[in-house]
Design an enzyme around this catalytic site. Sequence first.
Site, PDB file in Angstrom:
ATOM      1  N   HIS A 181      -8.947  -8.158  -1.026  1.00 60.37           N
ATOM      2  CA  HIS A 181      -8.498  -8.527   0.321  1.00 60.37           C
ATOM      3  C   HIS A 181      -9.519  -9.524   0.898  1.00 60.37           C
ATOM      4  CE1 HIS A 181      -5.927  -4.896   0.384  1.00 60.37           C
ATOM      5  NE2 HIS A 181      -5.370  -5.372   1.471  1.00 60.37           N
TER       6      HIS A 181
ATOM      7  N   GLU B   5      -8.371 -12.682   5.699  1.00 61.32           N
ATOM      8  CA  GLU B   5      -7.416 -12.114   6.646  1.00 61.32           C
ATOM      9  C   GLU B   5      -8.125 -11.996   7.998  1.00 61.32           C
ATOM     10  OE1 GLU B   5      -6.367  -8.068   5.778  1.00 61.32           O
ATOM     11  OE2 GLU B   5      -4.610  -8.059   7.086  1.00 61.32           O
TER      12      GLU B   5
ATOM     13  N   HIS C 121       0.830  -1.213   0.000  1.00 60.16           N
ATOM     14  CA  HIS C 121       0.000   0.000   0.000  1.00 60.16           C
ATOM     15  C   HIS C 121       0.863   1.260   0.000  1.00 60.16           C
ATOM     16  CE1 HIS C 121      -3.922  -2.022   1.019  1.00 60.16           C
ATOM     17  NE2 HIS C 121      -3.086  -2.956   1.423  1.00 60.16           N
TER      18      HIS C 121
ATOM     19  N   ASP D 219       2.873  -5.616   2.305  1.00 62.64           N
ATOM     20  CA  ASP D 219       1.623  -4.990   2.744  1.00 62.64           C
ATOM     21  C   ASP D 219       1.809  -3.501   3.045  1.00 62.64           C
ATOM     22  OD1 ASP D 219      -1.097  -5.012   3.078  1.00 62.64           O
ATOM     23  OD2 ASP D 219      -1.102  -5.956   5.049  1.00 62.64           O
TER      24      ASP D 219
ATOM     25  N   ASP E  18       0.045   4.264   0.937  1.00 55.69           N
ATOM     26  CA  ASP E  18      -0.126   5.045   2.163  1.00 55.69           C
ATOM     27  C   ASP E  18       0.383   4.306   3.399  1.00 55.69           C
ATOM     28  OD1 ASP E  18      -2.287   3.428   1.312  1.00 55.69           O
ATOM     29  OD2 ASP E  18      -3.620   4.299   2.796  1.00 55.69           O
TER      30      ASP E  18
ATOM     31  N   GLY F  12      -9.878  -2.218   3.336  1.00 58.14           N
ATOM     32  CA  GLY F  12     -10.628  -1.741   4.500  1.00 58.14           C
ATOM     33  C   GLY F  12     -11.045  -2.906   5.376  1.00 58.14           C
TER      34      GLY F  12
HETATM   35 ZN   LIG Z   1      -3.350  -4.973   2.218  1.00 56.48          ZN
END
Ligand SMILES: [Zn+2]
Length: 358
Positions: free
Chosen positions: A210, A213, A24, A297, A26, A183
């Site tokens: 995603h 998880e 990611h 990640d 950010d 998210g």
């Molecule tokens: Zn991720």
Amino acid sequence: MTVPRITPDTDTLRRLPKAVLHDHLDGGLRPATLVELADTIGHTLPTTDPDELAAWYVEAAGSGDLVRYIATFEHTLAVMQTREGLLRTAEEYVLDLAADGVVYGEVRYAPELMTKGGLTLSEVVEAVQEGLAAGMAGAAAAGTPVRVGTLLCGMRMFDRTREVADMVVAFRDAGVVGFDIAGAEDGFPAADHLDAFEHLRRESVPFTIHAGEAHGLPSIHQAVQLCGAQRIGHGVRITEDIVDGELGRLAGWVRDRRIALEMCPTSNLQTGAAGSIATHPVTALKDLGFRVTLNTDNRLVSGTTMTREMSLLVEQAGWTVEDLRAVTVNAVKSAFLPFDERNALLRDMVLPGYDSVR
Ligand SMILES: [Zn+2]
């Protein structure tokens, strides 16, 4: 001649050509850049010392809870609301990947989280692409070329996924290679966003989701069978469909259809999706023949790099250079690039790099 089995040191690992599919934008800022950009906009950080800030992230994000992990992004997102902030973070993102030995990366971010300063979704994407291009030019000039494709994320808790999917289609010839939803997984099913996925399928645009998880098999089932994801972000909980090495229907489908699992060991330890590197499912799934890929990640939030993830698996889970080569080849095979370009990457960049350490 027998090939000696070497234990690679960190320098050797750093030089190995790598491919990262799940990282990611950010979640990977340089701590010093975050401090500097926060200062220019008057945003208060937990500390203004870059080393302390890096340590704060690993600590704060390591609560064992995905929702709290995601909450630490408020600070990085705060400095990514302007064109200048996006240009800089995107350029440095690429340079940092290159320094880590990455030759192909897919960066992902949610443009809808970067519009608080008045930028439109298009302006966000344009600024990031410009920053990435500057980074790629800089890395090539430094003799460490890296190619970076972009995945745009829709947020599963909000209702802009179709709009973001439109952005992916609009920018598909400008470096955006696919789509994702991110998210809080638990309570926000992927199938709520079928409209976006169906649109992308009609437009022949690949996407990952995603899943598996924070939530288990039903989430993976939805992502793969209802939404049609070509890859799964994390997917660690596919192990719930494997008993004593025997694969259930869904696990069999994921392995047999070569649906890539974008696995992120350190991140999973922080969110509680796995207990240790030694017992992380990435090793068992690799050995069972799944298309396992290795990923970071969020490099800042998880305090990691591709080199570090590789080192951990070598030191704590008995991985060899052959294993690292296999997951890198898997990542290139499952990259959202045209087939001929994936083959060229393997032939020209990846395989020669691994051959040189034999
Ligand atoms: Zn991720």
